[in-house]
Design an enzyme around this catalytic site. Sequence first.
Site, PDB file in Angstrom:
ATOM      1  N   ASN A  72       4.565 -17.419  47.369  1.00  0.00           N
ATOM      2  CA  ASN A  72       4.525 -18.686  46.628  1.00  0.00           C
ATOM      3  C   ASN A  72       5.081 -18.404  45.244  1.00  0.00           C
ATOM      4  O   ASN A  72       4.409 -17.816  44.403  1.00  0.00           O
ATOM      5  CB  ASN A  72       3.068 -19.168  46.562  1.00  0.00           C
ATOM      6  CG  ASN A  72       2.901 -20.367  45.648  1.00  0.00           C
ATOM      7  OD1 ASN A  72       3.883 -20.981  45.228  1.00  0.00           O
ATOM      8  ND2 ASN A  72       1.657 -20.701  45.326  1.00  0.00           N
TER       9      ASN A  72
ATOM     10  N   LYS B  98       5.812 -20.388  42.921  1.00  0.00           N
ATOM     11  CA  LYS B  98       5.332 -21.309  41.881  1.00  0.00           C
ATOM     12  C   LYS B  98       6.505 -21.802  41.019  1.00  0.00           C
ATOM     13  O   LYS B  98       7.600 -21.992  41.538  1.00  0.00           O
ATOM     14  CB  LYS B  98       4.225 -20.650  41.051  1.00  0.00           C
ATOM     15  CG  LYS B  98       3.104 -20.115  41.952  1.00  0.00           C
ATOM     16  CD  LYS B  98       1.856 -19.758  41.217  1.00  0.00           C
ATOM     17  CE  LYS B  98       0.834 -19.215  42.214  1.00  0.00           C
ATOM     18  NZ  LYS B  98      -0.465 -18.951  41.639  1.00  0.00           N
TER      19      LYS B  98
ATOM     20  N   HIS C 104      -2.563 -26.682  47.262  1.00  0.00           N
ATOM     21  CA  HIS C 104      -2.821 -25.483  46.458  1.00  0.00           C
ATOM     22  C   HIS C 104      -3.813 -25.837  45.340  1.00  0.00           C
ATOM     23  O   HIS C 104      -3.781 -26.935  44.806  1.00  0.00           O
ATOM     24  CB  HIS C 104      -1.505 -24.964  45.868  1.00  0.00           C
ATOM     25  CG  HIS C 104      -1.659 -23.615  45.243  1.00  0.00           C
ATOM     26  ND1 HIS C 104      -2.179 -23.450  43.986  1.00  0.00           N
ATOM     27  CD2 HIS C 104      -1.385 -22.369  45.712  1.00  0.00           C
ATOM     28  CE1 HIS C 104      -2.216 -22.149  43.702  1.00  0.00           C
ATOM     29  NE2 HIS C 104      -1.736 -21.473  44.737  1.00  0.00           N
TER      30      HIS C 104
ATOM     31  N   GLU D 129      -3.885 -25.146  42.329  1.00  0.00           N
ATOM     32  CA  GLU D 129      -3.259 -25.604  41.081  1.00  0.00           C
ATOM     33  C   GLU D 129      -2.917 -27.085  41.168  1.00  0.00           C
ATOM     34  O   GLU D 129      -2.972 -27.809  40.167  1.00  0.00           O
ATOM     35  CB  GLU D 129      -2.021 -24.741  40.783  1.00  0.00           C
ATOM     36  CG  GLU D 129      -2.431 -23.350  40.287  1.00  0.00           C
ATOM     37  CD  GLU D 129      -1.447 -22.247  40.615  1.00  0.00           C
ATOM     38  OE1 GLU D 129      -0.287 -22.540  40.963  1.00  0.00           O
ATOM     39  OE2 GLU D 129      -1.850 -21.068  40.529  1.00  0.00           O
TER      40      GLU D 129
ATOM     41  N   GLU E  88      -7.995 -19.326  49.377  1.00  0.00           N
ATOM     42  CA  GLU E  88      -7.666 -18.775  48.059  1.00  0.00           C
ATOM     43  C   GLU E  88      -8.781 -19.109  47.074  1.00  0.00           C
ATOM     44  O   GLU E  88      -8.810 -20.218  46.516  1.00  0.00           O
ATOM     45  CB  GLU E  88      -6.364 -19.379  47.541  1.00  0.00           C
ATOM     46  CG  GLU E  88      -5.168 -19.113  48.425  1.00  0.00           C
ATOM     47  CD  GLU E  88      -3.867 -19.249  47.649  1.00  0.00           C
ATOM     48  OE1 GLU E  88      -3.120 -18.270  47.593  1.00  0.00           O
ATOM     49  OE2 GLU E  88      -3.619 -20.327  47.081  1.00  0.00           O
TER      50      GLU E  88
ATOM     51  N   GLY F  18      -4.172 -15.296  40.257  1.00  0.00           N
ATOM     52  CA  GLY F  18      -3.488 -14.937  39.015  1.00  0.00           C
ATOM     53  C   GLY F  18      -4.366 -14.196  38.025  1.00  0.00           C
ATOM     54  O   GLY F  18      -4.004 -14.025  36.867  1.00  0.00           O
TER      55      GLY F  18
ATOM     56  N   SER G 245      -4.481 -12.855  43.921  1.00  0.00           N
ATOM     57  CA  SER G 245      -4.229 -11.496  43.416  1.00  0.00           C
ATOM     58  C   SER G 245      -4.016 -10.474  44.531  1.00  0.00           C
ATOM     59  O   SER G 245      -4.461  -9.331  44.430  1.00  0.00           O
ATOM     60  CB  SER G 245      -5.351 -11.046  42.477  1.00  0.00           C
ATOM     61  OG  SER G 245      -5.384 -11.875  41.324  1.00  0.00           O
TER      62      SER G 245
HETATM   63  P1  PGA Z   1      -1.571 -14.846  42.890  1.00  0.00           P
HETATM   64  O1  PGA Z   1      -1.384 -16.350  43.423  1.00  0.00           O
HETATM   65  O2  PGA Z   1      -1.168 -13.928  44.016  1.00  0.00           O
HETATM   66  O3  PGA Z   1      -0.678 -14.736  41.692  1.00  0.00           O
HETATM   67  O4  PGA Z   1      -3.017 -14.692  42.544  1.00  0.00           O
HETATM   68  C1  PGA Z   1      -1.699 -16.687  44.737  1.00  0.00           C
HETATM   69  C2  PGA Z   1      -1.464 -18.158  44.935  1.00  0.00           C
HETATM   70  O5  PGA Z   1      -1.747 -18.940  44.025  1.00  0.00           O
HETATM   71  O6  PGA Z   1      -0.994 -18.590  46.012  1.00  0.00           O
END
Ligand code: PGA
Length: 250
Positions: A9, A11, A95, A97, A167, A173, A213
């Site tokens: 992903n 982003k 997601h 976010e 997640e 992140g 992460s």
């Molecule tokens: P990350 O993000 O691996 O940077 O923690 C995962 C995601 O949001 O899909």
Amino acid sequence: MRTPIIAGNWKMYKTVGEAVDLVKALLAGLGSGHGREVVVCPPFTALYAVRPLLVGTGIALGAQNLYHEREGAFTGEIAPGMLVDVGCRYVIIGHSERRQYFTETDAGVNRKLKAALAAGLRPIMCVGESKPQRDAGEAEAIVTGQVGAGLVDISAAQMAEVVIAYEPIWAIGTGDTATPADAQAMHLAIRHTLGDMYGDAVAQSVRIQYGGSVKPDNIDELMAQPDIDGALVGGASLKADSFLRIVHYQ
Ligand code: PGA
């Protein structure tokens, strides 16, 4: 057997040129016969440029979002059919976010899932609890509730196309991963929910990714868990070497 699925992903990162370079580096290092499905989800602006590089390769194209209408006066939105047109096979839906910053609800996630499936896309439906919810002992109820609400009126046959990504929000992140045991426990709870909704055969066939992460140094122990069928990778998918190491987990 569930084919493991590792998705990147990206982003809101990568210009067109950077996206093309990253895909070329991934293709150069991917190899064949690894038995894993690999997906990259660049930003919308790079999909068209990246697509021709991926045709006939072991990497599928995905998008990070869609709108649930087929077309119309919805300024700034992207329709499911447009993603198919540009060569997407997958689309990330719900997601955290998007739930957090763009007020997406379970009902909206369900609408998007239906629209994606109707267009022939495979949704990667994201679920996950916040830190306060986990601390309050509500994580499992929240996550299984999101699964149930997101999948309202999705048929057992359609579930063959759906991937679920667990997640935990506090792990995204942050460098803070769920322990493999905690992740496994939640994946099992999700599978039980799928069993209640669709029966055991469907529950055993749906792929559930872990995200939050995921890095080269924790992927092996995550993938060793029986109910973790892949990873949705953010930060570590932005560099070819780290994403390839994750794809080539032991
Ligand atoms: P990350 O993000 O691996 O940077 O923690 C995962 C995601 O949001 O899909």
